[in-house]
Design a protein around this motif. Structure first.
Motif, PDB file in Angstrom:
ATOM      1  N   ARG A 142      50.975   9.117 -59.025  1.00 43.05           N
ATOM      2  CA  ARG A 142      51.767   8.417 -58.078  1.00 43.05           C
ATOM      3  C   ARG A 142      52.981   9.449 -57.367  1.00 43.05           C
ATOM      4  O   ARG A 142      52.798   9.542 -56.334  1.00 43.05           O
ATOM      5  CB  ARG A 142      52.537   7.276 -58.585  1.00 43.05           C
ATOM      6  N   GLU A 143      53.447  10.418 -58.400  1.00 46.31           N
ATOM      7  CA  GLU A 143      54.218  11.375 -57.867  1.00 46.31           C
ATOM      8  C   GLU A 143      53.582  12.285 -56.722  1.00 46.31           C
ATOM      9  O   GLU A 143      54.016  12.776 -55.905  1.00 46.31           O
ATOM     10  CB  GLU A 143      54.830  12.163 -59.125  1.00 46.31           C
ATOM     11  N   LEU A 144      52.287  12.646 -57.253  1.00 47.40           N
ATOM     12  CA  LEU A 144      51.416  13.586 -56.280  1.00 47.40           C
ATOM     13  C   LEU A 144      51.250  12.944 -54.994  1.00 47.40           C
ATOM     14  O   LEU A 144      51.232  13.693 -54.017  1.00 47.40           O
ATOM     15  CB  LEU A 144      50.110  13.929 -57.047  1.00 47.40           C
ATOM     16  N   ILE A 145      51.213  11.780 -54.947  1.00 46.36           N
ATOM     17  CA  ILE A 145      50.825  11.175 -53.467  1.00 46.36           C
ATOM     18  C   ILE A 145      52.040  10.348 -52.726  1.00 46.36           C
ATOM     19  O   ILE A 145      52.203   9.625 -51.925  1.00 46.36           O
ATOM     20  CB  ILE A 145      49.619  10.223 -53.279  1.00 46.36           C
ATOM     21  N   ALA A 146      53.362  10.885 -53.497  1.00 49.22           N
ATOM     22  CA  ALA A 146      54.482  10.381 -53.065  1.00 49.22           C
ATOM     23  C   ALA A 146      54.772  10.025 -51.386  1.00 49.22           C
ATOM     24  O   ALA A 146      55.113   8.976 -51.069  1.00 49.22           O
ATOM     25  CB  ALA A 146      55.719  10.680 -53.891  1.00 49.22           C
ATOM     26  N   PRO A 147      54.663  11.107 -50.832  1.00 45.23           N
ATOM     27  CA  PRO A 147      54.811  11.203 -49.208  1.00 45.23           C
ATOM     28  C   PRO A 147      53.791  10.018 -48.706  1.00 45.23           C
ATOM     29  O   PRO A 147      54.428   9.730 -47.820  1.00 45.23           O
ATOM     30  CB  PRO A 147      54.421  12.503 -48.867  1.00 45.23           C
ATOM     31  N   GLN A 148      52.642   9.981 -48.976  1.00 48.94           N
ATOM     32  CA  GLN A 148      51.780   9.002 -48.590  1.00 48.94           C
ATOM     33  C   GLN A 148      52.309   7.530 -49.140  1.00 48.94           C
ATOM     34  O   GLN A 148      52.177   6.598 -48.152  1.00 48.94           O
ATOM     35  CB  GLN A 148      50.295   9.137 -49.072  1.00 48.94           C
ATOM     36  N   ARG A 149      52.617   7.522 -50.028  1.00 48.04           N
ATOM     37  CA  ARG A 149      52.985   6.226 -50.487  1.00 48.04           C
ATOM     38  C   ARG A 149      54.454   5.670 -49.767  1.00 48.04           C
ATOM     39  O   ARG A 149      54.112   4.405 -49.427  1.00 48.04           O
ATOM     40  CB  ARG A 149      53.333   5.908 -52.109  1.00 48.04           C
ATOM     41  N   ILE A 150      55.244   6.547 -49.604  1.00 45.52           N
ATOM     42  CA  ILE A 150      56.471   6.197 -49.095  1.00 45.52           C
ATOM     43  C   ILE A 150      56.314   6.239 -47.491  1.00 45.52           C
ATOM     44  O   ILE A 150      56.892   5.035 -46.914  1.00 45.52           O
ATOM     45  CB  ILE A 150      57.602   7.212 -49.101  1.00 45.52           C
ATOM     46  N   TYR A 151      55.183   6.847 -47.011  1.00 48.78           N
ATOM     47  CA  TYR A 151      54.837   6.576 -45.552  1.00 48.78           C
ATOM     48  C   TYR A 151      54.316   5.156 -45.296  1.00 48.78           C
ATOM     49  O   TYR A 151      54.930   4.463 -44.265  1.00 48.78           O
ATOM     50  CB  TYR A 151      53.752   7.704 -45.282  1.00 48.78           C
ATOM     51  N   TYR A 152      53.505   4.791 -46.131  1.00 54.06           N
ATOM     52  CA  TYR A 152      52.982   3.419 -45.806  1.00 54.06           C
ATOM     53  C   TYR A 152      53.607   2.293 -46.230  1.00 54.06           C
ATOM     54  O   TYR A 152      53.557   1.086 -45.886  1.00 54.06           O
ATOM     55  CB  TYR A 152      51.508   3.427 -46.558  1.00 54.06           C
ATOM     56  N   GLU A 153      54.571   2.443 -47.360  1.00 54.54           N
ATOM     57  CA  GLU A 153      55.417   1.264 -47.937  1.00 54.54           C
ATOM     58  C   GLU A 153      56.523   1.186 -47.258  1.00 54.54           C
ATOM     59  O   GLU A 153      57.020   0.091 -47.270  1.00 54.54           O
ATOM     60  CB  GLU A 153      55.391   1.505 -49.466  1.00 54.54           C
ATOM     61  N   GLU A 154      57.290   2.385 -46.786  1.00 54.62           N
ATOM     62  CA  GLU A 154      58.572   2.351 -46.262  1.00 54.62           C
ATOM     63  C   GLU A 154      58.767   2.541 -44.837  1.00 54.62           C
ATOM     64  O   GLU A 154      59.832   2.726 -44.296  1.00 54.62           O
ATOM     65  CB  GLU A 154      59.506   2.980 -47.162  1.00 54.62           C
ATOM     66  N   ASN A 155      57.632   3.446 -44.350  1.00 56.25           N
ATOM     67  CA  ASN A 155      57.598   3.733 -42.804  1.00 56.25           C
ATOM     68  C   ASN A 155      58.582   4.704 -42.632  1.00 56.25           C
ATOM     69  O   ASN A 155      59.438   4.671 -41.737  1.00 56.25           O
ATOM     70  CB  ASN A 155      57.978   2.494 -42.014  1.00 56.25           C
ATOM     71  N   ARG A 156      58.619   5.635 -43.454  1.00 59.02           N
ATOM     72  CA  ARG A 156      59.392   6.860 -43.375  1.00 59.02           C
ATOM     73  C   ARG A 156      58.909   7.940 -44.159  1.00 59.02           C
ATOM     74  O   ARG A 156      58.086   7.908 -45.045  1.00 59.02           O
ATOM     75  CB  ARG A 156      60.903   6.601 -44.014  1.00 59.02           C
ATOM     76  N   PRO A 157      59.417   9.286 -43.934  1.00 63.73           N
ATOM     77  CA  PRO A 157      58.849  10.470 -44.660  1.00 63.73           C
ATOM     78  C   PRO A 157      59.560  10.384 -46.245  1.00 63.73           C
ATOM     79  O   PRO A 157      60.404  10.000 -46.479  1.00 63.73           O
ATOM     80  CB  PRO A 157      59.500  11.781 -43.985  1.00 63.73           C
TER      81      PRO A 157
END
Length: 363
Positions: A142-157
């Motif tokens: 999950r840490e490795l793909i944190a930028p993608q997770r946050i982008y889709y879940e929180e709509n931000r970088p």
């Protein structure tokens, strides 16, 4: 037997993580992904997603398998750090390759947060009779793909705050450009710039330090530059200073009265309340997944107070910031770490110490 299998799964998954990080800064907006093909404990092939638009990790791993070893594929396990994709974009779906080559087993760390994948890739493989194991070293995955997770879940970088301070806890002297950390730290920061989609600073830092905000000391491209100008000062200053060719987004409260350099795009500074949140949404709309904030104390404090941060990299020099008696009131203290900051690691470069803090991602 079960413990042995779990150790083996973790061993090869860690290799996937290692491979994936070789492409840091080259795959965005795609995630970092690594893959390993194993037959009876022997690695037949391995690969990673090297750049955006290029072959995915599973394809690279398959291509690396020697011709004489291809016959072992139907009895092999494919380890991959992220759920194989099942959509056709720049490249074919990886689930097609896995089914066509009749892999026996697929082991993944985490599901793809992309709404068009997110479990569908796993279901496609299972429907084809392929055994799928998921959740191996899931927290690291999950840490490795944190930028993608946050982008889709929180709509931000993903937001990384970088800060350098003296041994006595000051970032500088107001109105003066004061280098804090050494040459090796400067080179490291340029590597971080290369690994980021965009770099952000405020008008105060820009006016005093006149930073280029480019990557000049590491291989690779420079990030998009983002300038925050709540007081409307930079539109008059930018045309008078040489500007790099890197695309620049100027968020300012005042429209430019004179033409801006061709690399600079003016955008209105978002209105309060929640101006920073609105700005982050604008960056997400521009597909910026990883943001490096290299601002002064005011900008850093604004992000911290808004809860808009995911990682803090704090560099501390060995020497204290010398100052005269008249400069004492001009010293800029380092913003306090938020209580939810979780220390991850420390390392030294010459006389500088770097501490890495992260905020625990939601499961």
């Amino acid at each position: 037997m079960r413990a042995t299998r779990e150790r083996e799964q973790e061993q090869f998954m860690r290799r996937c993580f290692e491979l994936s990080r070789l492409a840091a800064g080259s795959t965005s907006p795609n995630p970092l992904v690594g893959a390993v093909i194993v037959h009876q404990g022997r690695i037949l092939g391995e690969g990673w997603h090297k750049k955006y638009g290029g072959a995915h990790a599973e394809v690279e791993a398959f291509r690396s398998v020697a011709a004489e070893d291809r016959r072992h594929i139907p009895e092999s396990t494919l380890y991959v750090s992220l759920e194989p994709c099942c959509i056709h974009r720049n490249t074919p779906a990886c689930t097609d390759l896995i089914r066509r080559e009749r892999f026996k087993r697929v082991v993944i760390s985490v599901r793809d947060p992309h709404p068009e994948v997110s479990g569908r890739g796993i279901e496609i493989l299972k429907s084809a009779g392929i055994e799928v194991v998921e959740g191996v070293l899931a927290e690291e995955g999950r840490e490795l793909i944190a930028p993608q997770r946050i982008y889709y879940e929180e709509n931000r970088p993903y937001i990384l705050l970088k800060c350098a301070q003296s041994a006595n806890g000051f970032m500088g002297i107001r109105g003066r450009r004061v280098p804090i950390t050494g040459a090796l730290s400067q080179r490291l920061v340029h590597r971080w710039r290369k690994e980021s989609d965009a770099i952000l600073t405020g008008s105060g830092t820009f006016i005093v330090d006149n930073p280029l905000l480019t990557n000049r000391l590491w291989f690779g491209e420079s990030p998009v530059r983002i300038l925050l100008d709540r007081r409307g000062r930079l539109a008059q200053i930018l045309p008078k200073r040489p500007q790099p060719h890197s695309p620049t987004l100027l968020f300012s409260s005042r429209p430019p009265a004179v033409p801006l350099p061709s690399s600079v795009e003016w955008l209105p500074y978002p209105e309060e309340p929640h101006a920073l949140q609105k700005l982050m949404q604008e960056l997400a709309a521009r597909n910026i997944r990883r943001l490096l904030v290299e601002g002064g104390a005011e900008i850093l404090r604004s992000f911290l107070q808004a809860g808009l941060w995911d990682e803090i990299r704090l560099g501390t020099a060995a020497s204290s910031l010398a100052h005269t008696a008249s400069e004492k009131e001009l010293l800029i203290p380092t913003p306090q770490l938020p209580p939810e900051a979780r220390w991850e690691q420390s390392f030294s470069l010459e006389n500088d110490r770097w501490d890495i803090y992260k905020r625990k991602l939601p499961v």
